[in-house]
Design a protein around this motif. Structure first.
Motif, PDB file in Angstrom:
ATOM      1  N   ALA A 179       0.826  -1.205   0.000  1.00 41.01           N
ATOM      2  CA  ALA A 179       0.000   0.000   0.000  1.00 41.01           C
ATOM      3  C   ALA A 179       0.863   1.259   0.000  1.00 41.01           C
ATOM      4  CB  ALA A 179      -0.926  -0.004   1.209  1.00 41.01           C
ATOM      5  N   GLY A 180       1.909   1.250   0.811  1.00 37.77           N
ATOM      6  CA  GLY A 180       2.869   2.344   0.799  1.00 37.77           C
ATOM      7  C   GLY A 180       2.347   3.668   1.300  1.00 37.77           C
ATOM      8  N   TYR A 181       1.302   3.657   2.122  1.00 33.36           N
ATOM      9  CA  TYR A 181       0.766   4.903   2.653  1.00 33.36           C
ATOM     10  C   TYR A 181       1.691   5.479   3.719  1.00 33.36           C
ATOM     11  CZ  TYR A 181      -3.681   3.584   0.461  1.00 33.36           C
ATOM     12  OH  TYR A 181      -4.655   3.233  -0.437  1.00 33.36           O
ATOM     13  N   THR A 182       1.811   6.802   3.721  1.00 33.80           N
ATOM     14  CA  THR A 182       2.543   7.458   4.794  1.00 33.80           C
ATOM     15  C   THR A 182       1.616   7.602   5.994  1.00 33.80           C
ATOM     16  OG1 THR A 182       1.870   9.685   4.109  1.00 33.80           O
ATOM     17  CG2 THR A 182       3.864   8.777   3.092  1.00 33.80           C
ATOM     18  N   GLU A 183       2.197   7.961   7.140  1.00 29.66           N
ATOM     19  CA  GLU A 183       1.374   8.151   8.330  1.00 29.66           C
ATOM     20  C   GLU A 183       0.385   9.298   8.126  1.00 29.66           C
ATOM     21  OE1 GLU A 183       3.635   8.461  11.907  1.00 29.66           O
ATOM     22  OE2 GLU A 183       4.888   6.730  11.429  1.00 29.66           O
ATOM     23  N   ALA A 184       0.806  10.328   7.415  1.00 25.29           N
ATOM     24  CA  ALA A 184      -0.094  11.458   7.149  1.00 25.29           C
ATOM     25  C   ALA A 184      -1.266  11.024   6.273  1.00 25.29           C
ATOM     26  CB  ALA A 184       0.684  12.588   6.478  1.00 25.29           C
ATOM     27  N   GLN A 185      -0.995  10.184   5.284  1.00 26.76           N
ATOM     28  CA  GLN A 185      -2.073   9.693   4.418  1.00 26.76           C
ATOM     29  C   GLN A 185      -3.052   8.810   5.191  1.00 26.76           C
ATOM     30  OE1 GLN A 185       0.552   7.955   1.451  1.00 26.76           O
ATOM     31  NE2 GLN A 185      -0.060   9.488  -0.073  1.00 26.76           N
ATOM     32  N   VAL A 186      -2.523   8.001   6.090  1.00 30.02           N
ATOM     33  CA  VAL A 186      -3.389   7.151   6.907  1.00 30.02           C
ATOM     34  C   VAL A 186      -4.268   8.016   7.800  1.00 30.02           C
ATOM     35  CG1 VAL A 186      -3.449   5.427   8.744  1.00 30.02           C
ATOM     36  CG2 VAL A 186      -1.820   5.184   6.862  1.00 30.02           C
ATOM     37  N   ALA A 187      -3.681   9.056   8.386  1.00 30.10           N
ATOM     38  CA  ALA A 187      -4.429   9.947   9.279  1.00 30.10           C
ATOM     39  C   ALA A 187      -5.539  10.685   8.543  1.00 30.10           C
ATOM     40  CB  ALA A 187      -3.480  10.943   9.931  1.00 30.10           C
ATOM     41  N   ALA A 188      -5.339  10.907   7.240  1.00 29.92           N
ATOM     42  CA  ALA A 188      -6.325  11.665   6.467  1.00 29.92           C
ATOM     43  C   ALA A 188      -7.427  10.792   5.863  1.00 29.92           C
ATOM     44  CB  ALA A 188      -5.612  12.424   5.347  1.00 29.92           C
ATOM     45  N   MET A 189      -7.370   9.481   6.058  1.00 31.21           N
ATOM     46  CA  MET A 189      -8.363   8.579   5.469  1.00 31.21           C
ATOM     47  C   MET A 189      -9.746   8.770   6.091  1.00 31.21           C
ATOM     48  SD  MET A 189      -6.362   4.929   5.167  1.00 31.21           S
ATOM     49  CE  MET A 189      -5.062   4.656   3.970  1.00 31.21           C
ATOM     50  N   SER A 190     -10.760   8.515   5.280  1.00 35.49           N
ATOM     51  CA  SER A 190     -12.126   8.497   5.791  1.00 35.49           C
ATOM     52  C   SER A 190     -12.301   7.269   6.679  1.00 35.49           C
ATOM     53  CB  SER A 190     -13.126   8.428   4.635  1.00 35.49           C
ATOM     54  OG  SER A 190     -13.009   7.178   3.963  1.00 35.49           O
ATOM     55  N   PRO A 191     -13.310   7.258   7.560  1.00 33.92           N
ATOM     56  CA  PRO A 191     -13.509   6.090   8.432  1.00 33.92           C
ATOM     57  C   PRO A 191     -13.644   4.782   7.664  1.00 33.92           C
ATOM     58  CG  PRO A 191     -14.827   7.926   9.207  1.00 33.92           C
ATOM     59  CD  PRO A 191     -14.231   8.350   7.902  1.00 33.92           C
ATOM     60  N   GLN A 192     -14.324   4.803   6.529  1.00 29.49           N
ATOM     61  CA  GLN A 192     -14.516   3.584   5.742  1.00 29.49           C
ATOM     62  C   GLN A 192     -13.197   3.123   5.118  1.00 29.49           C
ATOM     63  OE1 GLN A 192     -16.253   6.409   5.402  1.00 29.49           O
ATOM     64  NE2 GLN A 192     -18.354   5.877   6.057  1.00 29.49           N
ATOM     65  N   ALA A 193     -12.450   4.082   4.575  1.00 27.68           N
ATOM     66  CA  ALA A 193     -11.172   3.739   3.953  1.00 27.68           C
ATOM     67  C   ALA A 193     -10.181   3.249   5.000  1.00 27.68           C
ATOM     68  CB  ALA A 193     -10.599   4.954   3.216  1.00 27.68           C
ATOM     69  N   TYR A 194     -10.204   3.886   6.170  1.00 27.08           N
ATOM     70  CA  TYR A 194      -9.291   3.473   7.226  1.00 27.08           C
ATOM     71  C   TYR A 194      -9.627   2.071   7.720  1.00 27.08           C
ATOM     72  CZ  TYR A 194      -6.918   3.247  11.722  1.00 27.08           C
ATOM     73  OH  TYR A 194      -6.153   2.838  12.785  1.00 27.08           O
ATOM     74  N   ASP A 195     -10.905   1.761   7.837  1.00 26.70           N
ATOM     75  CA  ASP A 195     -11.313   0.433   8.281  1.00 26.70           C
ATOM     76  C   ASP A 195     -10.833  -0.634   7.307  1.00 26.70           C
ATOM     77  OD1 ASP A 195     -12.903  -1.171  10.244  1.00 26.70           O
ATOM     78  OD2 ASP A 195     -13.986  -1.712   8.423  1.00 26.70           O
ATOM     79  N   ALA A 196     -10.956  -0.337   6.010  1.00 22.26           N
ATOM     80  CA  ALA A 196     -10.494  -1.287   4.995  1.00 22.26           C
ATOM     81  C   ALA A 196      -8.966  -1.424   5.048  1.00 22.26           C
ATOM     82  CB  ALA A 196     -10.934  -0.827   3.609  1.00 22.26           C
ATOM     83  N   TYR A 197      -8.292  -0.314   5.307  1.00 19.59           N
ATOM     84  CA  TYR A 197      -6.830  -0.324   5.390  1.00 19.59           C
ATOM     85  C   TYR A 197      -6.366  -1.170   6.577  1.00 19.59           C
ATOM     86  CZ  TYR A 197      -2.169   1.405   6.599  1.00 19.59           C
ATOM     87  OH  TYR A 197      -0.855   1.494   6.952  1.00 19.59           O
ATOM     88  N   VAL A 198      -6.982  -0.979   7.735  1.00 19.14           N
ATOM     89  CA  VAL A 198      -6.619  -1.740   8.928  1.00 19.14           C
ATOM     90  C   VAL A 198      -6.868  -3.227   8.705  1.00 19.14           C
ATOM     91  CG1 VAL A 198      -7.182  -2.188  11.349  1.00 19.14           C
ATOM     92  CG2 VAL A 198      -6.953   0.160  10.534  1.00 19.14           C
ATOM     93  N   ALA A 199      -7.986  -3.555   8.054  1.00 26.37           N
ATOM     94  CA  ALA A 199      -8.306  -4.962   7.779  1.00 26.37           C
ATOM     95  C   ALA A 199      -7.222  -5.602   6.917  1.00 26.37           C
ATOM     96  CB  ALA A 199      -9.670  -5.075   7.096  1.00 26.37           C
ATOM     97  N   ALA A 200      -6.766  -4.870   5.904  1.00 29.36           N
ATOM     98  CA  ALA A 200      -5.735  -5.398   5.006  1.00 29.36           C
ATOM     99  C   ALA A 200      -4.397  -5.543   5.727  1.00 29.36           C
ATOM    100  CB  ALA A 200      -5.579  -4.483   3.796  1.00 29.36           C
ATOM    101  N   GLU A 201      -4.046  -4.534   6.536  1.00 26.61           N
ATOM    102  CA  GLU A 201      -2.771  -4.574   7.247  1.00 26.61           C
ATOM    103  C   GLU A 201      -2.762  -5.679   8.307  1.00 26.61           C
ATOM    104  OE1 GLU A 201       0.072  -2.101   6.676  1.00 26.61           O
ATOM    105  OE2 GLU A 201      -1.137  -2.517   4.915  1.00 26.61           O
ATOM    106  N   ALA A 202      -3.883  -5.835   9.001  1.00 30.00           N
ATOM    107  CA  ALA A 202      -3.975  -6.890  10.014  1.00 30.00           C
ATOM    108  C   ALA A 202      -3.923  -8.265   9.368  1.00 30.00           C
ATOM    109  CB  ALA A 202      -5.258  -6.724  10.824  1.00 30.00           C
ATOM    110  N   ALA A 203      -4.601  -8.408   8.234  1.00 27.07           N
ATOM    111  CA  ALA A 203      -4.647  -9.710   7.555  1.00 27.07           C
ATOM    112  C   ALA A 203      -3.277 -10.134   7.053  1.00 27.07           C
ATOM    113  CB  ALA A 203      -5.640  -9.650   6.398  1.00 27.07           C
TER     114      ALA A 203
END
Length: 426
Positions: A179-203
């Motif tokens: 994914a290569g997101y920076t911490e700033a990009q992660v912080a700026a994600m919408s709740p839905q996008a962040y939830d999907a991101y966390v699911a992918a990173e955890a998996a």
């Protein structure tokens, strides 16, 4: 790190097994050194991975180390009791079972997407590792002639170093996503996008730990069906009280020095990836490769240090190495760019002899109190749980993880004081 070995005697002294009968048990025991070294050295990958995924501070991400090393402190006494009561083979089986269960717990941890469950899984794994390390070292010493016991132990421990080289590289390949997101990009994600991101990173953590769990269970089955020699403590050893052992200045210094050294080792290696991403401006996958070379430097440092001890007293070598580690840590704190990477790799090389050297000097001259002193120094491993919390706190307060490395700098200063004041046994 490896818990120190103790002297044991084979039960059947009248008909000792042939070297060929020792070979397969020795291979199995040696594999344990590799596996616990491997899982320990996945922590430098887990810390930045979970930090970004769960938006953690450095203090919060340091709870990874706390969960691992507090387990060693908690299990120190139960592990010894377990093996005195039911034997060392039973201890190994229990340790592998906990190791395997903890690995599989990464699956529900990833599904729940809760950081605390990852910490719980790491704690269970570390409880298993504490039992395994308590059992494996003495087993290696009896699987062959007594005169080559040290050679076998050093050979087995070299696989721990091999794991330290491979684990960050393999872990980065299968845990870090593209994914290569920076911490700033992660912080700026919408709740839905962040939830999907966390699911992918955890998996992404599921696969490596599931494979590890399967391998550990297979090794467990092999141990169950493999006949291993029984070992027992030397009945001639006298009983010792903690209060009597602590009357020895070397031991008191050794406990303090080991607490700070283990804290330094954990700080340097566990935060290596996070550190060089900031100090050298490289991405996490490139940093993980350098982390592998830090593990390789640690392994080579053990061999080179052992060679140097043929020409220099261990006390003097520890004094020199602690000064070098302080100087290199200062470079890591105040410099920037690739030199900080090489400075930390250098620290890994020169700190490699510290754990066994502090241990041997700390118990020197204890006589009948040796085992009690050994247990106290082993319990000082809890420094690996406590001191990284201070590194994380300083990093958060200063907004610069390089300043957090003041903690290992202080730790190496304590090791220097130990080397300066300890009395080498005659």
């Amino acid at each position: 790190m490896n818990l120190p070995n103790q002297t044991f005697a084979a039960q059947d002294e009248q008909a000792p097994p042939s070297p060929k009968q020792y070979l397969f048990p020795l291979i199995l025991i040696t594999s344990l050194f590799f596996f616990w070294g491997f899982v320990h050295n996945l922590d430098p990958i887990l810390i930045p991975h979970l930090r970004k995924a769960f938006k953690l501070t450095d203090l919060e991400s340091s709870l990874v180390d706390f969960s691992v090393f507090i387990a060693y402190f908690v299990m120190a006494i139960p592990a010894g009791y377990l093996m005195r009561k039911w034997g060392y083979k039973t201890g190994i089986i229990v340790g592998l079972l906990l190791f395997g269960i903890g690995s599989f717990l990464f699956i529900p941890a990833a599904d729940t997407k809760m950081y605390v469950f990852f910490l719980g899984a790491l704690f269970v794994i570390a409880c298993g590792l504490a039992v395994l390390e308590t059992a494996a070292n003495p087993y290696v010493t009896i699987l062959g002639p007594a005169k080559t016991a040290d050679l076998r132990l050093n050979f087995s421990q070299s696989f721990n170093g091999l794991a330290a080289f491979l684990a960050p590289i393999i872990g980065a390949k299968y845990i870090f996503t593209d994914a290569g997101y920076t911490e700033a990009q992660v912080a700026a994600m919408s709740p839905q996008a962040y939830d999907a991101y966390v699911a992918a990173e955890a998996a992404s953590v599921k696969g490596p730990y599931t494979v590890l769990g399967v391998i550990i269970i297979l090794v467990l089955v092999l141990f169950i069906f493999t006949k291993l020699p029984d070992i027992k403590s030397d009945p001639k050893e006298g009983k010792s009280k903690i209060s009597d052992a602590l009357k020895f200045m070397n031991l008191r210094w050794g406990i303090v020095a080991q607490f700070f050294y283990v804290g330094a080792q954990v700080c340097v290696l566990s935060f290596f990836v996070r550190f060089v991403v900031v100090s050298a401006g490289i991405d996490e996958k490139a940093a993980a490769i350098y982390a592998g070379f830090a593990g390789l430097a640690f392994m080579l440092g053990r061999f080179v240090g052992t060679l140097f001890m043929k020409y220099l007293p261990s006390k003097k070598l520890l004094l020199i190495y602690s000064v070098i580690c302080m100087l290199l840590t200062l470079v890591a704190i105040f410099a920037s760019g690739s030199i900080t990477i090489y400075a930390l790799i250098g620290v890994s090389f020169f700190m490699s002899i510290m754990f066994p050297t502090i241990f041997s000097l700390g118990i020197g001259g204890l006589g009948e109190h040796t085992k009690t002193g050994s247990s106290l120094i082993v319990m000082a491993i809890v420094g690996g749980a406590i001191l990284p919390l201070f590194l994380g706190y300083i990093s958060d307060v200063t907004q610069n993880i390089q300043y957090g490395y003041i903690v290992p700098l202080i730790c190496f200063a304590v090791v220097f004081l130990f080397a300066k004041n300890v009395k080498a046994p005659l």
